[in-house]
Design an enzyme around this catalytic site. Structure first.
Site, PDB file in Angstrom:
ATOM      1  CG  ASP A 255      -7.148  -5.067   5.579  1.00  0.00           C
ATOM      2  OD1 ASP A 255      -6.352  -5.527   6.663  1.00  0.00           O
ATOM      3  OD2 ASP A 255      -7.950  -4.298   5.298  1.00  0.00           O
TER       4      ASP A 255
ATOM      5  CG  ASN B 154      -0.154  -0.301   2.782  1.00  0.00           C
ATOM      6  OD1 ASN B 154       0.783   0.681   3.249  1.00  0.00           O
ATOM      7  ND2 ASN B 154      -0.229  -1.575   2.950  1.00  0.00           N
TER       8      ASN B 154
END
Length: 403
Positions: A277, A208
């Site tokens: 995640d 990310n």
């Protein structure tokens, strides 16, 4: 607000030229910078260089005939908020360790009653000599702070430890020592920061946009306030802060293992890392080739570190999480606070101006069980202190004292 005074002592050594950058950087940050040089140091760089950079007269000789009413070395010693020796030669360290004051630098250093930082720089053999090591240890025992020498190619042609620590690291150490109030002394703080990387094949990975800036700012704030800090960091391009334990990881599972291993040791856990995640269910050992216009990647969920630590949290521990949202900020962050048994959630809106990844500022809302506080835009450095102040209040409320 009155400027803080930083006194830089420069001993004789080739690294003396690097200290010009240190003096310049500190002056630009608004500090009142004074330089004292040994006579040998002036053979490597001129006093005029430092006078130009700091706008203060450089002291060299104890018996300078430029008359002033006050005794110069005593006056400067009293004003100093931090005294740093950079570079500190073996000779200067030996004098300081044994209380010898035979020039302007050692006399002023001995008279000063402020935090003192020593940055050794010398030949590897001199540094490793047991006498030098004993003198350095003696300085530690007298309450002085040592910033370790770096390793690399030395001016003498040797390769090894003995280079002056990086100027940015010396600045970081100085700013830590300038904060005299240490309300977190004796408190153990664990901070996670940065992104994680989840491999797909030897070439590609899932990650990310996290830069790690917020987590690093929190770690520095906790350290500056006296805490014993462990920073668990994913891959970032940021310089590692000094005076804390650094643990580097790549994947969410590695971060989970490191945090779990400390779960019985920390007083405060700050989960600011942007942990992936999901991860690929299978990591291909070879580079995946393009086969069609569309492909499917099978993902499995990673362990939830905040949830796991929240379940095992002791009554005396404080846990802080972060929530990056694009909508329903307060509602989603409150659910996270309650669902993961956290004490504080720092929430921000990704699409809000001055907030989010990579920037030097942030706009956050602090979510607690007994209230919600929206903070104005501020630098991540300043926000680090705001968050630590809130966590300290929660800790005191839980324990009645932080001892």
């Amino acid at each position: 607000m009155e400027k803080k005074t930083v006194v830089i002592g420069i001993c004789g050594g080739i690294a003396a030229y690097k200290t010009a950058q240190l003096a310049s950087n500190l002056y630009k940050k608004g500090y009142d910078v004074h330089v004292i040089m040994t006579k040998n140091a002036t053979e490597f760089i001129t006093p005029m260089t430092f006078e130009t950079l700091t706008h203060n007269r450089v002291s060299v000789g104890t018996f300078d005939r430029n008359f002033q009413y006050d005794v110069n070395h005593i006056s400067l010693a009293k004003r100093a908020d931090v005294f740093v020796l950079a570079p500190a030669s073996a000779n200067c360290i030996a004098k300081i360790a044994h209380g010898i004051a035979d020039d302007m630098l050692t006399t002023t250093f001995l008279a000063a009653n402020c935090p003192k930082l020593i940055a050794p720089a010398m030949n590897t053999g001199m540094l490793n000599n047991p006498i030098t090591q004993r003198n350095i240890q003696q300085c530690r025992e007298f309450g002085m702070t040592i910033i370790e020498s770096a390793s690399g190619y030395l001016a003498c042609g040797d390769v090894g430890k003995g280079r002056l620590a990086e100027i940015e690291d010396i600045e970081d150490a100085i700013e830590c020592l300038l904060i005299k109030d240490k309300p977190l002394a004796g408190i153990k703080v664990v901070v996670t920061a940065g992104p994680t990387q989840e491999d797909i094949d030897p070439v590609r990975f899932i990650t990310n946009h996290s830069s790690g800036k917020m987590g690093y700012a929190l770690a520095r704030a906790a350290r500056n306030l006296g805490a014993e800090v462990t920073l668990i960091t994913g891959p970032t391009s940021l310089r590692k802060p000094v005076f804390m334990t650094i643990i580097e990881v790549r994947t969410a599972d590695e971060m989970f293992q490191e945090v779990s291993g400390l779960k019985d040791q920390y007083d405060i856990l700050i989960k600011s890392a942007a942990v992936s995640d999901y991860r690929a269910s299978f990591v291909n050992p070879h580079k995946l080739k393009k086969q069609s216009q569309q492909t499917t990647l099978d993902l499995v969920m990673n362990k939830d570190i905040l949830l796991a630590m929240g379940k095992e949290k002791k009554d005396s521990q404080v846990i802080c999480g972060f929530a990056m949202e694009t909508e329903n900020l307060e509602e989603n962050a409150t659910k996270k606070l309650l669902g993961k048994n956290a004490d504080l959630i720092v929430a921000n809106q990704l699409n809000e101006e001055f907030a989010g990844f990579k920037g030097d500022t942030n706009v956050v809302t602090l979510i607690q069980r007994d209230g919600i506080v929206k903070l104005n835009k501020m630098s991540k450095e300043a926000l680090g202190y705001e968050i630590m102040e809130q966590l300290l209040k929660i800790l005191i409320k839980k324990r009645g004292t932080i001892c």
